[in-house]
Motif scaffolding. Structure first.
Motif, PDB file in Angstrom:
ATOM      1  N   UNK A  48      25.444  -9.400  15.111  1.00 51.00           N
ATOM      2  CA  UNK A  48      26.679  -9.532  15.877  1.00 51.00           C
ATOM      3  C   UNK A  48      27.194 -10.970  15.942  1.00 51.00           C
ATOM      4  N   UNK A  49      26.418 -11.923  15.445  1.00 52.07           N
ATOM      5  CA  UNK A  49      26.894 -13.299  15.392  1.00 52.07           C
ATOM      6  C   UNK A  49      27.769 -13.517  14.159  1.00 52.07           C
ATOM      7  N   UNK A  50      28.656 -14.506  14.214  1.00 51.65           N
ATOM      8  CA  UNK A  50      29.438 -14.845  13.017  1.00 51.65           C
ATOM      9  C   UNK A  50      28.663 -15.811  12.131  1.00 51.65           C
ATOM     10  N   UNK A  51      29.045 -15.850  10.857  1.00 53.74           N
ATOM     11  CA  UNK A  51      28.425 -16.791   9.926  1.00 53.74           C
ATOM     12  C   UNK A  51      29.452 -17.128   8.849  1.00 53.74           C
ATOM     13  N   UNK A  52      29.358 -18.343   8.335  1.00 56.50           N
ATOM     14  CA  UNK A  52      30.285 -18.770   7.295  1.00 56.50           C
ATOM     15  C   UNK A  52      29.528 -19.484   6.198  1.00 56.50           C
ATOM     16  N   UNK A  53      29.986 -19.274   4.974  1.00 51.38           N
ATOM     17  CA  UNK A  53      29.392 -19.919   3.804  1.00 51.38           C
ATOM     18  C   UNK A  53      30.489 -20.709   3.100  1.00 51.38           C
ATOM     19  N   UNK A  54      30.075 -21.825   2.516  1.00 44.97           N
ATOM     20  CA  UNK A  54      31.040 -22.683   1.843  1.00 44.97           C
ATOM     21  C   UNK A  54      30.661 -22.871   0.384  1.00 44.97           C
ATOM     22  N   UNK A  55      31.670 -22.992  -0.453  1.00 45.13           N
ATOM     23  CA  UNK A  55      31.446 -23.159  -1.884  1.00 45.13           C
ATOM     24  C   UNK A  55      32.445 -24.155  -2.469  1.00 45.13           C
ATOM     25  N   UNK A  56      31.948 -25.051  -3.288  1.00 51.48           N
ATOM     26  CA  UNK A  56      32.817 -25.934  -4.060  1.00 51.48           C
ATOM     27  C   UNK A  56      32.537 -25.679  -5.537  1.00 51.48           C
ATOM     28  N   UNK A  57      33.512 -25.192  -6.283  1.00 54.41           N
ATOM     29  CA  UNK A  57      33.251 -24.819  -7.679  1.00 54.41           C
ATOM     30  C   UNK A  57      33.149 -26.045  -8.570  1.00 54.41           C
ATOM     31  N   UNK A  58      32.834 -25.800  -9.817  1.00 48.80           N
ATOM     32  CA  UNK A  58      32.816 -26.865 -10.820  1.00 48.80           C
ATOM     33  C   UNK A  58      34.236 -27.407 -10.950  1.00 48.80           C
ATOM     34  N   UNK A  59      34.337 -28.708 -11.028  1.00 48.03           N
ATOM     35  CA  UNK A  59      35.645 -29.343 -11.103  1.00 48.03           C
ATOM     36  C   UNK A  59      36.464 -28.799 -12.274  1.00 48.03           C
ATOM     37  N   UNK A  60      37.684 -28.403 -11.975  1.00 44.39           N
ATOM     38  CA  UNK A  60      38.556 -27.886 -13.019  1.00 44.39           C
ATOM     39  C   UNK A  60      38.494 -26.384 -13.222  1.00 44.39           C
ATOM     40  N   UNK A  61      37.530 -25.735 -12.598  1.00 49.94           N
ATOM     41  CA  UNK A  61      37.437 -24.279 -12.724  1.00 49.94           C
ATOM     42  C   UNK A  61      38.419 -23.622 -11.757  1.00 49.94           C
ATOM     43  N   UNK A  62      39.329 -22.837 -12.329  1.00 49.35           N
ATOM     44  CA  UNK A  62      40.355 -22.211 -11.508  1.00 49.35           C
ATOM     45  C   UNK A  62      39.879 -20.925 -10.842  1.00 49.35           C
ATOM     46  N   UNK A  63      38.904 -20.284 -11.449  1.00 47.53           N
ATOM     47  CA  UNK A  63      38.460 -18.984 -10.946  1.00 47.53           C
ATOM     48  C   UNK A  63      37.187 -19.140 -10.137  1.00 47.53           C
ATOM     49  N   UNK A  64      37.179 -18.546  -8.980  1.00 45.82           N
ATOM     50  CA  UNK A  64      36.029 -18.615  -8.084  1.00 45.82           C
ATOM     51  C   UNK A  64      35.659 -17.202  -7.646  1.00 45.82           C
TER      52      UNK A  64
END
Lengths: 115, 110
Positions: A16-32
């Motif tokens: 019942x708690x919230x959670x968040x994940x973060x992502x930084x893709x490879x530089x120049x990659x448009x698709x994630x």
């Protein structure tokens, strides 16, 4: 060249708690991509972005999951509220455009445990 | 029938052995094919893209058989460090979605 960066690497929360994940893709990659992987399974696509546009979110449980990629670079995946069944590894991947568009490169993942 | 199928194994082989895995796919319109390697508690890492003409990278050879709708991965002279799960992935459709197999587990023993 830096690879896909994800944080946190591990997260333990109560249901019942919230959670968040973060992502930084490879530089120049448009698709994630955001995937979820359970033990002994292949990755399951949750959402795919082309720049800032979500082009495939058909597998995202929209009642509790949300994602954003506001500037078309880094992205956040959120679960609110988390359920026991959400325990899994959440993987972010990115790919370039052009001929290599289908080759996806993964970050180390965030291992989520919901208690 | 699953879209992408792999024998889960485990394959247990001695060092130096040659081992081959197959991966079958159901959609004849599939466009791109890949082998990924995944170590325990790590992310999948792209091992090889599989081209129509086949391709080789050192001890690893990948082949595509469109007629029978499968791809294969051959590992020669197996090393202990080859122990991992090998996932195949197939792309098809206008949205170019990557469909994954469940993986084949390989254990190379001394």
């Amino acid at each position: 060249e830096a690879g896909v960066v994800q944080s946190p690497r591990y997260k333990i929360i109560e249901k019942k708690q919230p959670v968040a994940f973060w992502c930084n893709p490879i530089s120049g990659h448009n698709t994630l991509y955001w995937y979820r992987q359970n033990l002994g399974q292949g990755p399951e696509l949750l959402i795919r972005y082309e720049n800032e546009e979500a082009v495939d979110d058909s597998q995202l449980p929209k009642d509790r999951f949300s994602a954003e990629r506001l500037k078309g670079v880094d992205s956040t995946l959120k679960i609110q509220p988390a359920e026991l069944g959400d325990s899994a590894v959440y993987l972010c991947a990115s790919s370039a455009s052009g001929l290599a568009a289908d080759e996806q490169f993964f970050g180390p993942g965030t291992r989520l445990t919901v208690l | 029938r699953k879209e992408v199928e792999q024998d889960p194994g485990p394959f247990n082989v001695p060092e130096g052995a040659t081992v081959a895995f197959n991966c079958t796919y159901s959609n004849s319109a599939s466009q791109s094919f890949f082998w990924y390697r995944q170590d325990c508690r790590k992310e999948p890492k792209l091992l090889m893209s599989v081209y129509s003409s086949g391709n080789e990278d050192g001890r690893f050879t990948a082949q595509l058989n469109r007629a029978s709708q499968y791809i294969s991965l051959l590992i020669r002279d197996s090393k202990l460090s080859d122990s991992a799960t090998y996932l195949c992935a197939v792309v098809y459709g206008n949205n170019r979605k990557l469909i994954w197999g469940l993986g084949t587990s390989l254990a190379v023993n001394p």
